[in-house]
Design an enzyme around this catalytic site. Structure first.
Site, PDB file in Angstrom:
ATOM      1  N   SER A   1      16.820  39.541  57.366  1.00  0.00           N
ATOM      2  CA  SER A   1      15.473  39.035  58.165  1.00  0.00           C
ATOM      3  C   SER A   1      14.952  37.998  57.279  1.00  0.00           C
ATOM      4  CB  SER A   1      14.764  40.304  58.775  1.00  0.00           C
ATOM      5  OG  SER A   1      13.791  39.757  59.354  1.00  0.00           O
TER       6      SER A   1
ATOM      7  N   ASP B   1      19.133  40.026  69.877  1.00  0.00           N
ATOM      8  CA  ASP B   1      17.949  40.090  69.141  1.00  0.00           C
ATOM      9  C   ASP B   1      16.659  39.464  69.778  1.00  0.00           C
ATOM     10  OD1 ASP B   1      16.261  39.772  66.710  1.00  0.00           O
ATOM     11  OD2 ASP B   1      17.520  39.712  65.287  1.00  0.00           O
TER      12      ASP B   1
ATOM     13  N   HIS C   1      17.243  43.266  66.551  1.00  0.00           N
ATOM     14  CA  HIS C   1      16.809  43.034  65.396  1.00  0.00           C
ATOM     15  C   HIS C   1      16.885  44.056  64.116  1.00  0.00           C
ATOM     16  CE1 HIS C   1      15.283  40.025  62.421  1.00  0.00           C
ATOM     17  NE2 HIS C   1      14.316  40.882  62.119  1.00  0.00           N
TER      18      HIS C   1
END
Length: 380
Positions: free
Chosen positions: A147, A212, A241
């Site tokens: 991320s 996601d 995610h």
């Protein structure tokens, strides 16, 4: 301008757990640092590293006696070392790697405040620790960015020409592109991964969930398309995610990637050393910014990093155009071309609350705040 980018980063990207999920102490019998709030292990070193920006960050080095490679892991934006501890331990065991993980400035028990520039200094301090304290070689290190962690990971990878490999887990094209569907890079944007990924000279594995709802899967796909050396990506069908570790193909694909990297490394050793190339200075992707000096950890008398660029064996091949974001690319480049992986096409098992063959970690841990990139009144 720097203040603007730092402000944007602090507003949209950084949400350290409050309070931290762990504490720090000193073992009275050894005088060494210890982490509290999690189970202790003899193979884990607890470190405090000073960055070039004056912050003291906490890092964990997990040793594996059978390891030939080391992963430097940059975690997501709403987690800290205490929350990720069990996952890191399981990754070290199942991938048979050493693993260094660290908390960004302002996260966990690390001092300072989160900012884009601080995360660059944080990962540089962690990398310096690997080389100077543990004797790791650049060609034996894999950078892993999850991320927001894809930002410092890609930035450092673009400046390490002999890096072994890179893993990008639910990565972002840039900070602004997460918020708005812009098609160009603006000077005030942060973590401009899309501009830096073409400068990464090693194999890159991209992992992203197709469902996601924080960072759209198109971010991972575009980054993969811009890589010089592509490894078969993993598009986790139905993955969101923060839950990709729960899918069985996650650890399966990572194992396959590590095996391919180890095999490639052995082949390079057998073929002999490659000639040196001239040093390549690090240029900023933002023409209005002053280029940040690179970090030279091999010369203690200097502050910058200078890395010699060695010619690498490229696995680049011509790639056929993609017919859709979820349609399998039949001509992907692969470090291990003999292996044809079908993980991107096959329907994965439904996400579970534990991972049977992966040690049952991730039990009740929340790895990320799913609203981590979205502006809100709370974090305004």
């Amino acid at each position: 301008m720097g203040a603007v980018t730092s402000s944007m980063a602090a507003k949209f990207a950084f949400f350290p757990p409050n309070p931290p999920s762990y504490g720090l102490g000193v073992d009275e019998s050894t005088g060494k640092n210890k982490i509290t709030g999690v189970s202790t292990r003899e193979n884990v070193d607890v470190l405090k590293l000073c960055t070039k920006r004056g912050n003291n960050i906490v890092a964990l080095y997990i040793k594996n006696s059978s390891a030939s490679l080391t992963i430097l892991y940059s975690h997501g934006n709403a987690a800290d070392l205490g929350q990720m501890y069990e996952l890191f331990s399981e990754l070290s065991i199942h991938l048979r790697v050493n693993l260094l993980c660290y908390d960004y400035s302002g996260y966990g028990q690390s001092s300072g405040k989160p900012s884009e520039q601080n995360t660059y200094a944080d990962i540089e301090a962690a990398y310096k620790c690997l080389v100077e304290m543990y004797g790791s070689k650049e060609e034996d290190i894999i950078l892993y960015g999850q991320s927001v962690g894809s930002g410092p990971t890609t930035d450092l990878a673009a400046r390490l020409p002999n890096l072994r490999a890179v893993i990008l887990h639910s990565p972002i094209l840039s900070g602004l592109r997460v918020m708005y569907p812009v098609k160009r890079t603006y000077w005030f944007d942060i973590y401009k991964n899309i501009d830096k990924i073409p400068m990464v000279n090693c194999p890159v594995l991209v992992i992203h969930g197709t469902a996601d709802d924080v960072v759209d899967c198109s971010h991972g796909k575009q980054l993969w398309e811009h890589c010089k050396e592509k490894y078969e990506p993993l598009w986790v069908k139905g993955g969101n995610h923060c839950d990709l570790e729960l899918y069985p193909q996650y650890i399966k694909h990572l194992k396959k990637f590590i095996a391919a990297i180890e095999k490639s490394s052995r082949n390079r050793i057998e073929s002999g050393p490659t000639p040196d190339q001239p040093d390549i200075p690090r240029n900023s992707t933002d023409f209005r910014e002053k280029p940040r000096p690179s970090m030279d950890i091999r010369e203690n008398s200097r502050r910058s990093i200078e890395f010699k660029d060695k010619a690498r064996i490229s696995t680049d091949q011509k790639e056929k155009s993609r017919s859709g974001v979820d349609k399998r690319d039949k001509s992907r480049k692969s470090v291990d071309r003999a292996d044809k992986v079908n993980n991107g096409a096959e329907i994965p098992e439904k996400a579970r609350n534990s991972i049977d063959r992966f040690g049952g970690m991730v039990r009740s841990v929340g790895f990320c705040n799913i609203d981590c990139f979205r502006p809100s009144a709370t974090h305004a």
